[in-house]
Design a protein around this motif. Structure first.
Motif, short mmCIF file in Angstrom:
data_model
loop_
_atom_site.label_atom_id
_atom_site.label_comp_id
_atom_site.label_asym_id
_atom_site.label_seq_id
_atom_site.Cartn_x
_atom_site.Cartn_y
_atom_site.Cartn_z
N VAL A 253 0.82 -1.21 0.00
CA VAL A 253 0.00 0.00 0.00
C VAL A 253 0.85 1.26 0.00
O VAL A 253 0.66 2.15 0.80
CB VAL A 253 -0.96 0.00 1.20
CG1 VAL A 253 -2.11 -0.91 0.96
CG2 VAL A 253 -0.24 -0.41 2.46
N LEU A 254 1.77 1.32 -0.91
CA LEU A 254 2.54 2.56 -1.10
C LEU A 254 1.79 3.42 -2.11
O LEU A 254 1.38 2.94 -3.16
CB LEU A 254 3.93 2.22 -1.63
CG LEU A 254 4.82 3.38 -2.05
CD1 LEU A 254 5.13 4.27 -0.87
CD2 LEU A 254 6.11 2.87 -2.66
N ARG A 255 1.58 4.68 -1.74
CA ARG A 255 0.88 5.57 -2.67
C ARG A 255 1.86 6.61 -3.18
O ARG A 255 2.56 7.24 -2.41
CB ARG A 255 -0.27 6.25 -1.95
CG ARG A 255 -0.98 7.27 -2.81
CD ARG A 255 -2.17 7.83 -2.06
NE ARG A 255 -2.66 9.02 -2.72
CZ ARG A 255 -3.14 10.06 -2.06
NH1 ARG A 255 -3.17 10.06 -0.75
NH2 ARG A 255 -3.58 11.11 -2.72
N LEU A 256 1.90 6.76 -4.49
CA LEU A 256 2.78 7.75 -5.09
C LEU A 256 1.92 8.77 -5.82
O LEU A 256 1.07 8.41 -6.62
CB LEU A 256 3.73 7.11 -6.10
CG LEU A 256 4.63 5.99 -5.60
CD1 LEU A 256 5.40 5.42 -6.76
CD2 LEU A 256 5.58 6.52 -4.56
N VAL A 257 2.14 10.04 -5.52
CA VAL A 257 1.51 11.10 -6.29
C VAL A 257 2.56 11.59 -7.27
O VAL A 257 3.53 12.23 -6.88
CB VAL A 257 1.01 12.23 -5.38
CG1 VAL A 257 0.30 13.28 -6.21
CG2 VAL A 257 0.10 11.68 -4.31
N LEU A 258 2.38 11.23 -8.52
CA LEU A 258 3.38 11.52 -9.54
C LEU A 258 2.94 12.73 -10.35
O LEU A 258 1.77 12.86 -10.70
CB LEU A 258 3.55 10.34 -10.49
CG LEU A 258 4.09 9.04 -9.92
CD1 LEU A 258 3.81 7.92 -10.88
CD2 LEU A 258 5.56 9.15 -9.65
N GLU A 259 3.89 13.61 -10.61
CA GLU A 259 3.62 14.72 -11.52
C GLU A 259 4.34 14.39 -12.81
O GLU A 259 5.55 14.18 -12.84
CB GLU A 259 4.15 16.03 -10.91
CG GLU A 259 3.61 17.24 -11.62
CD GLU A 259 4.26 18.51 -11.10
OE1 GLU A 259 4.92 18.46 -10.05
OE2 GLU A 259 4.10 19.54 -11.77
N LEU A 260 3.57 14.33 -13.89
CA LEU A 260 4.13 13.84 -15.15
C LEU A 260 4.13 14.93 -16.20
O LEU A 260 3.18 15.72 -16.31
CB LEU A 260 3.31 12.66 -15.68
CG LEU A 260 3.20 11.45 -14.77
CD1 LEU A 260 2.24 10.45 -15.38
CD2 LEU A 260 4.55 10.82 -14.57
N ASP A 261 5.20 14.96 -16.95
CA ASP A 261 5.25 15.79 -18.15
C ASP A 261 5.35 14.82 -19.31
O ASP A 261 6.42 14.31 -19.61
CB ASP A 261 6.47 16.71 -18.08
CG ASP A 261 6.59 17.59 -19.32
OD1 ASP A 261 5.63 17.59 -20.11
OD2 ASP A 261 7.62 18.24 -19.47
N GLY A 262 4.23 14.53 -19.95
CA GLY A 262 4.21 13.44 -20.91
C GLY A 262 4.43 12.14 -20.17
O GLY A 262 3.66 11.81 -19.27
N GLU A 263 5.50 11.44 -20.49
CA GLU A 263 5.79 10.22 -19.76
C GLU A 263 6.94 10.41 -18.78
O GLU A 263 7.39 9.47 -18.15
CB GLU A 263 6.14 9.09 -20.74
CG GLU A 263 4.92 8.43 -21.32
CD GLU A 263 5.28 7.10 -21.96
OE1 GLU A 263 5.64 6.18 -21.23
OE2 GLU A 263 5.21 7.01 -23.19
N THR A 264 7.44 11.63 -18.68
CA THR A 264 8.58 11.88 -17.80
C THR A 264 8.09 12.29 -16.41
O THR A 264 7.17 13.09 -16.29
CB THR A 264 9.45 13.01 -18.39
OG1 THR A 264 9.70 12.71 -19.75
CG2 THR A 264 10.76 13.12 -17.64
N VAL A 265 8.72 11.76 -15.40
CA VAL A 265 8.33 12.08 -14.03
C VAL A 265 9.00 13.40 -13.62
O VAL A 265 10.22 13.54 -13.68
CB VAL A 265 8.76 10.96 -13.06
CG1 VAL A 265 8.38 11.31 -11.65
CG2 VAL A 265 8.15 9.65 -13.48
N VAL A 266 8.17 14.37 -13.24
CA VAL A 266 8.70 15.67 -12.82
C VAL A 266 8.92 15.69 -11.32
O VAL A 266 9.92 16.19 -10.82
CB VAL A 266 7.74 16.80 -13.25
CG1 VAL A 266 8.27 18.14 -12.78
CG2 VAL A 266 7.55 16.79 -14.74
N SER A 267 7.97 15.15 -10.58
CA SER A 267 8.15 15.07 -9.13
C SER A 267 7.36 13.89 -8.60
O SER A 267 6.45 13.39 -9.26
CB SER A 267 7.69 16.37 -8.45
OG SER A 267 6.28 16.39 -8.39
N VAL A 268 7.73 13.46 -7.43
CA VAL A 268 7.03 12.33 -6.81
C VAL A 268 6.83 12.62 -5.34
O VAL A 268 7.70 13.18 -4.68
CB VAL A 268 7.80 11.01 -7.03
CG1 VAL A 268 9.21 11.12 -6.48
CG2 VAL A 268 7.09 9.85 -6.38
N GLN A 269 5.66 12.30 -4.86
CA GLN A 269 5.34 12.50 -3.45
C GLN A 269 4.87 11.16 -2.89
O GLN A 269 3.70 10.82 -3.02
CB GLN A 269 4.25 13.57 -3.33
CG GLN A 269 3.86 13.93 -1.91
CD GLN A 269 4.93 14.75 -1.24
OE1 GLN A 269 5.34 15.77 -1.73
NE2 GLN A 269 5.41 14.27 -0.10
#
Lengths: 189, 395
Positions: free
Chosen positions: B23-39
């Motif tokens: 149960v790991l939750r990742l809030v990913l910020e994506l630019d296209g398919e590239t990961v910009v940030s992860v929380q």
């Protein structure tokens, strides 16, 4: 390296700090030094310096000694020097409403463990970038690992309900607990 | 095209995503398919085990701590027992036979944990066969656990003061058969994956971290060793007589997903080597705990026939034993890196504080180091290679 040797090595780098070597059961592997609250960051910078090189962050946690001791909290840091194969434990004593400087500037790995300590003990880390609860829901009230947080009380713990105990309830609870500990004859044999 | 609106997209990955290991939750910020940030967000499995431990007697804590890192269960109880034994001052009296059995169990646990890692990691990157192969071998370790404690996941076999009882008849032979079988099976796994072009393309140069970053982020174990470190608790701070065993500390230099894979597979082979040496040291008959009547319960046949043994049994199970006031932390090398239990006693029969160092917590908080700037598909490969166990992270 014994605690005294570590203190002798870091003392010149941190003028005005008074350290104390503490005894612990595992002192042969992990010597313990007690650091004043104000000098924690300067001390850790000295611990990272040449000769000591405690560059790896192992852990931080807290211990609540309420109601047996004032100041009530022990903040316990573990640092490792992987290539010197040495460890050190740094303890800081904190009172109920004391805050402490964050170590995330020196050890980025202190980020979440500090959040965990804040979450479960309510100890505030000054200068921390993101001091939110880590384990508990963000709107939880109270700090579960504190000794005055009710667990022995027969009370239904519900999320999103405040868990408040009156002073009388808390004292009665501690009394009962102490009575049980005193009257248990374990180890007498 | 000037009026095309561009903005980043926020994607919630987990907590129910199948490749987030629980149960790991990742809030990913994506630019296209590239990961910009992860929380990363954790805490969904928080059960307050550390608080519960404070209410229990010393020996009642062992089943609780085993449930923290549930894939490396017996490495938890070993860490806890070593710390408590240090405070009791009985660690130096521990019979060699007990140490050898503990080493054997710890290495089998490491193999079992790495097999689950191997299977799930391979499956997440696309090789489903790996999972079926690895779980087949892991099943044997579970059966061995069942022989020990009647329990496949959490045998609670390692106790303060030694072991629960002597190893059962046939255990050594069963372990020997498993250790003879495993290296061949590991070769089989490796033919499946190690030189597989698709696997290498997916994992080479992905999720790179430097050794310096590992230290500062509190990452030890296979992750740091794959990045060029050589810190292994078994070597640096030997416990249970690890300094008398011959084994190599496996290292690599690139610090990417592929190197972490190579490290862990090679580590399983080293574990087989250590386990074989430990097996040779276990005499058929001998002590299975220290000779201390305050701490170790008597064998059942004595309880039923001797008055003193009955009293001793009654005292240990009703009141427990007292541990001198103080604190201790004895690190052990768990499957995921440095593991250890910081234990504080106030001199009574219950711990004042039990805190387990969670290697997975540090891996989760350092996720941004691995995946920011990478592709979203690499997130899965990276999480798999970090081998996080959420029960360990959240406790």
């Amino acid at each position: 390296m014994t605690a005294e040797q570590i203190i002798a090595a870091i003392a010149p780098a941190v003028p005005g700090a008074t350290y104390e070597a503490l005894a612990s059961a595992d002192a042969a592997v992990t010597p313990t030094i007690l650091v004043p609250r104000e000098q924690l960051v300067a001390t850790c910078r000295a611990l990272q310096g040449p000769g000591l090189e405690y560059v790896a962050f192992s852990d931080v946690t807290a211990v609540d000694f309420h109601p047996n001791r004032i100041p009530r909290f022990d903040l316990v840091y573990h640092f490792v020097s992987p290539h010197r194969r040495a460890r050190v434990r740094v303890k800081v004593r904190l009172n109920n409403d004391d805050s402490i400087d964050t170590l995330t500037t020196l050890y980025p790995g202190a980020n979440w463990p500090e959040r965990e300590v804040y979450d479960l003990f309510g100890i505030v880390f000054d200068g921390h970038q993101d001091l939110r609860r880590l384990m508990m829901p963000e709107d939880w009230e109270g700090y579960p690992l504190r000794k005055d947080y009710p667990v022995q009380l027969r009370k239904d713990a519900q999320t999103y309900m405040p868990l408040q105990v009156t002073e009388e309830e808390f004292k009665a609870n501690m009394e009962r607990d102490r009575y049980q500990r005193q009257t248990s004859p374990a180890g007498k044999k | 095209m000037a009026d095309v609106r561009t903005e980043t997209m926020t994607v919630n990955m987990g907590p129910q995503h199948p490749s987030t290991h629980g149960v790991l939750r990742l809030v990913l910020e994506l630019d296209g398919e590239t990961v910009v940030s992860v929380q990363p967000t954790v805490g969904y499995l928080h059960t307050g085990i550390e608080k519960t431990c404070e209410q229990k007697k010393w020996q009642q804590v062992i089943p609780l701590v085993e449930r923290m890192d549930y894939l490396g269960a017996q490495s938890n109880s070993l860490a806890f027992c070593l710390s408590v034994e240090r405070m009791l001052g009985i660690d130096t009296q521990m019979p060699e036979r007990v140490n050898a059995i503990r080493v054997l169990i710890a290495e089998l646990q490491r193999i079992s944990s790495h097999l689950v890692w191997f299977g799930t990691h391979a499956m997440e990157v696309g090789a489903i066969t790996g999972l079926l192969y690895a779980l087949r071998e892991r099943e044997i370790v579970m059966n061995l656990n069942e022989l020990l404690g009647g329990f496949r996941f959490f045998p609670s076999y390692i106790r303060v003061g030694g072991l629960r009882e002597d190893i059962p008849r046939g255990y050594k032979e069963a372990v020997q058969a498993f250790l003879d079988r495993l290296p061949g099976k590991l070769d089989e796994y490796e033919t499946l994956i190690t030189k597989n072009m698709i696997w290498i393309d997916r994992t080479r140069g992905v999720g790179v971290i430097t050794y310096e970053d590992c230290c500062k982020q509190g990452l030890f174990g296979p992750i740091a060793r794959a990045a060029g470190g050589d810190y292994d608790v078994r070597r640096a701070f030997p416990y249970c007589g690890y300094d008398t065993y011959e084994f190599d500390v496996i290292g690599a230099s690139n610090g990417d997903v592929y190197d972490r894979y190579l490290c862990r597979v090679a580590e399983m082979r080293e574990s087989v080597k250590i386990a074989k040496q430990a097996l040779d040291r276990i005499d058929p008959v001998g002590p299975w705990a220290v000779d201390d009547k305050r701490i170790v319960p008597p064998p059942k046949d004595q309880v039923y026939t001797e008055m003193e043994a009955l009293i001793q049994h009654f005292l240990i199970y009703s009141q427990g034993f007292k541990v001198p006031a103080g604190d201790a932390y004895v690190p052990v090398e768990g499957p995921r890196g440095e593991h250890g239990c910081y234990v504080v006693s106030d001199g009574t029969n219950r711990p004042w504080r039990v805190h387990m160092r969670a290697p997975g917590l540090f891996a989760c908080q350092a996720l941004h180091k691995f995946i920011v700037g990478g592709m979203i598909a690499d997130v899965i490969a990276v999480i798999g290679s970090l081998d996080v166990v959420m029960g360990d992270v959240d406790r």
